[in-house]
Motif scaffolding. Structure first.
Motif, mmCIF file in Angstrom:
data_model
loop_
_atom_site.group_PDB
_atom_site.id
_atom_site.type_symbol
_atom_site.label_atom_id
_atom_site.label_comp_id
_atom_site.label_asym_id
_atom_site.label_seq_id
_atom_site.Cartn_x
_atom_site.Cartn_y
_atom_site.Cartn_z
ATOM 1 N N ARG A 48 23.882 16.959 4.621
ATOM 2 C CA ARG A 48 24.239 18.249 4.005
ATOM 3 C C ARG A 48 22.986 18.824 3.361
ATOM 4 O O ARG A 48 22.350 18.148 2.533
ATOM 5 C CB ARG A 48 25.314 18.005 2.953
ATOM 6 N N VAL A 49 22.623 20.052 3.754
ATOM 7 C CA VAL A 49 21.395 20.644 3.216
ATOM 8 C C VAL A 49 21.635 22.094 2.815
ATOM 9 O O VAL A 49 22.524 22.759 3.339
ATOM 10 C CB VAL A 49 20.230 20.594 4.246
ATOM 11 N N ALA A 50 20.798 22.561 1.880
ATOM 12 C CA ALA A 50 20.725 23.996 1.563
ATOM 13 C C ALA A 50 19.310 24.437 1.929
ATOM 14 O O ALA A 50 18.335 23.822 1.485
ATOM 15 C CB ALA A 50 20.982 24.229 0.086
ATOM 16 N N ILE A 51 19.226 25.466 2.751
ATOM 17 C CA ILE A 51 17.908 25.980 3.170
ATOM 18 C C ILE A 51 17.549 27.146 2.260
ATOM 19 O O ILE A 51 18.335 28.085 2.116
ATOM 20 C CB ILE A 51 17.966 26.492 4.629
ATOM 21 N N ILE A 52 16.372 27.073 1.652
ATOM 22 C CA ILE A 52 15.892 28.224 0.876
ATOM 23 C C ILE A 52 14.756 28.856 1.680
ATOM 24 O O ILE A 52 13.815 28.169 2.109
ATOM 25 C CB ILE A 52 15.416 27.804 -0.530
ATOM 26 N N THR A 53 14.877 30.155 1.918
ATOM 27 C CA THR A 53 13.866 30.844 2.722
ATOM 28 C C THR A 53 13.746 32.272 2.228
ATOM 29 O O THR A 53 14.469 32.682 1.317
ATOM 30 C CB THR A 53 14.246 30.773 4.224
ATOM 31 N N VAL A 96 18.475 31.323 -7.609
ATOM 32 C CA VAL A 96 18.558 30.256 -6.601
ATOM 33 C C VAL A 96 19.395 29.082 -7.137
ATOM 34 O O VAL A 96 20.256 28.546 -6.438
ATOM 35 C CB VAL A 96 17.129 29.800 -6.201
ATOM 36 N N LEU A 97 19.164 28.708 -8.392
ATOM 37 C CA LEU A 97 19.934 27.600 -8.977
ATOM 38 C C LEU A 97 21.421 27.943 -9.029
ATOM 39 O O LEU A 97 22.275 27.101 -8.714
ATOM 40 C CB LEU A 97 19.416 27.271 -10.389
ATOM 41 N N ASP A 98 21.735 29.194 -9.389
ATOM 42 C CA ASP A 98 23.144 29.622 -9.423
ATOM 43 C C ASP A 98 23.781 29.453 -8.049
ATOM 44 O O ASP A 98 24.909 28.960 -7.925
ATOM 45 C CB ASP A 98 23.248 31.098 -9.843
ATOM 46 N N GLN A 99 23.036 29.860 -7.003
ATOM 47 C CA GLN A 99 23.602 29.760 -5.650
ATOM 48 C C GLN A 99 23.737 28.300 -5.211
ATOM 49 O O GLN A 99 24.710 27.929 -4.552
ATOM 50 C CB GLN A 99 22.742 30.543 -4.662
ATOM 51 N N LEU A 100 22.771 27.476 -5.572
ATOM 52 C CA LEU A 100 22.862 26.047 -5.206
ATOM 53 C C LEU A 100 24.082 25.407 -5.863
ATOM 54 O O LEU A 100 24.800 24.607 -5.244
ATOM 55 C CB LEU A 100 21.584 25.313 -5.630
ATOM 56 N N LEU A 101 24.315 25.787 -7.123
ATOM 57 C CA LEU A 101 25.474 25.233 -7.825
ATOM 58 C C LEU A 101 26.763 25.771 -7.226
ATOM 59 O O LEU A 101 27.742 25.024 -7.063
ATOM 60 C CB LEU A 101 25.387 25.549 -9.325
ATOM 61 N N ALA A 102 26.746 27.063 -6.867
ATOM 62 C CA ALA A 102 27.941 27.656 -6.243
ATOM 63 C C ALA A 102 28.253 26.963 -4.914
ATOM 64 O O ALA A 102 29.423 26.806 -4.542
ATOM 65 C CB ALA A 102 27.734 29.154 -6.032
ATOM 66 N N ILE A 129 14.700 20.257 -10.641
ATOM 67 C CA ILE A 129 15.508 20.368 -11.876
ATOM 68 C C ILE A 129 17.009 20.443 -11.626
ATOM 69 O O ILE A 129 17.789 20.232 -12.551
ATOM 70 C CB ILE A 129 15.023 21.554 -12.758
ATOM 71 N N LEU A 130 17.425 20.731 -10.389
ATOM 72 C CA LEU A 130 18.874 20.799 -10.123
ATOM 73 C C LEU A 130 19.489 19.408 -10.298
ATOM 74 O O LEU A 130 19.049 18.445 -9.668
ATOM 75 C CB LEU A 130 19.124 21.299 -8.691
ATOM 76 N N ARG A 131 20.467 19.306 -11.127
ATOM 77 C CA ARG A 131 21.146 18.028 -11.409
ATOM 78 C C ARG A 131 20.123 16.915 -11.699
ATOM 79 O O ARG A 131 20.261 15.794 -11.279
ATOM 80 C CB ARG A 131 22.053 17.622 -10.250
#
Ligand code: GLY
Length: 389
Positions: A48-53, A96-102, A129-131
């Protein structure tokens, strides 16, 4: 010494960054994005991944990456930020952090940075820093990020006081450097990335500098740049960086060598306000020229060497003085004020990376400020327009 034979055509190579339990591979080659899922799967704790671009890179490469992840069953979502250095700030980090948490990205999930240095630095800092830390993988798509920013774990955002002043050392789990992606780069960006490539020759690899004098033009040729030459230059640069990072991950010593030209460059960028007038690699090119000019003015480096550096940078179409990047009205005092915010300042004193010749750089704090000011006065007096724009 130059790592690897310059003539050898290179389809794929792996460079190891040796950092005990934080060790990782940099895989360099052509068309890697199309098979990214296969390379990534073995290093993921769970699929499971989140891509930031950014928006520009997303249009070019995101579909290929997502298709390759889908093909091997890696669940993925994308977060797209605006392109450009202006995104590397706290506001964007928070978004970005808000979206990762969402997306409910968990500790055993992985963040992928797909893009250039801005995306890599921001995504890496978010991952740090996330989690309290999730894994991340760098898929750099610019020359500058393939040879420098994606390797070594420096992550950061810019603040009004200067570039990269808030961040963390946080190593990726894998770097996938697909030189095919460089074929879509605007010529100016490819050229700017070359500023970081030539840096490795200047630090400690005279043979690489000579090779670049012979092959640099081929790397930057518009139609088409040679993928084998690009891959070779990326591999040599990454080997050089990996070796330095392995012996000094947190920049308590030798790693500062990687900042050759950067104290000057960061000051120029701060003065430019990160508004796109001056690209990082262009600032580095001017900074490299300044570092060699200062070294030769101090009698440390033969003037033929500093002239040779300046000549090569100019031949490659890179700027060598601030007048070429639209920073009119800049003074030595203003430059020095920016330089005092440098992360290498210790006990209020600036640290310089100077050179005894091409491939013979060294770290010193023993540079009289008068000499720096004199060099800057000379460099800045070539400016055609003394009015601030
Ligand atoms: N770009 C300099 C470093 O990674 O240390």
């Amino acid at each position: 010494m130059m790592a690897g034979s310059p003539e050898q055509a290179l389809e794929q190579t792996t460079v190891r960054v040796d950092l005990a339990e934080r060790s990782y591979d940099i895989i360099i080659g052509e068309n890697l994005l199309l098979e990214a899922g296969t390379y990534l799967a073995p290093v993921l704790a769970r699929p499971r991944v989140a891509i930031i671009t950014d928006a520009t890179v997303a249009a070019l490469h995101l579909t290929h990456l997502q298709e390759s992840l889908d093909a091997v069953g890696i669940e993925n979502d994308a977060i797209i930020i605006p392109a450009g250095e202006g995104s590397k700030n706290f506001t964007q980090l928070q978004a970005v952090l808000d979206q990762l948490l969402a997306l409910r990205i968990e500790r055993r999930d992985t963040i992928i940075a797909l893009g250039g240095g801005v995306v890599g630095d921001l995504a890496g800092f978010a991952a740090a820093i996330l989690r309290r830390g999730v894994d991340f993988i760098q898929i750099p798509t610019t020359l500058l990020s393939q040879v420098d920013s994606s390797v070594g774990g420096k992550t950061a955002v810019n603040v009004s006081q200067g570039k990269n002043l808030v961040g963390a050392f946080y190593q990726p789990r894998l770097v996938l450097a697909d030189v095919t992606a460089l074929s879509t780069l605007p010529a100016r960006e490819l050229r700017a990335g070359y500023g970081e490539v030539v840096k490795y020759g200047l630090i400690d690899d005279f043979a690489f500098f000579e090779w670049l004098e012979m092959n640099g033009a081929q790397m930057l040729a518009a139609a088409p740049a040679s993928p084998a030459v690009l891959a070779q230059a990326v591999a040599v640069s990454c080997r050089s960086k990996a070796a330095i990072v392995a012996r000094d991950e947190r920049e308590t010593g030798d790693r500062a060598l990687l900042n050759l030209g950067h104290t000057f460059a960061h000051a120029l960028e701060a003065e430019g306000g990160y508004d796109g007038r001056i690209l990082h690699g262009e600032a580095v090119s001017i900074g490299l020229n300044m570092a060699f000019t200062l070294s030769s003015q101090l009698g440390l480096c033969p003037s033929q060497d500093s002239a040779r550096v300046c000549r090569h940078l100019a031949q490659m179409g890179l700027p060598t003085d601030p007048s070429q990047v639209g920073l009119s009205g800049l003074t030595a005092d203003v430059m020095l004020e920016h330089m005092r915010q440098d992360k290498k300042v210790s006990d209020g004193q600036l640290t310089f990376i100077l050179a005894k010749g091409i491939g013979q750089s060294f770290i010193t704090r023993d540079v009289p400020e008068d000499a720096v000011k004199e060099m800057l006065d000379n460099a800045l007096s070539t400016q055609p327009n003394l009015q601030k724009s």
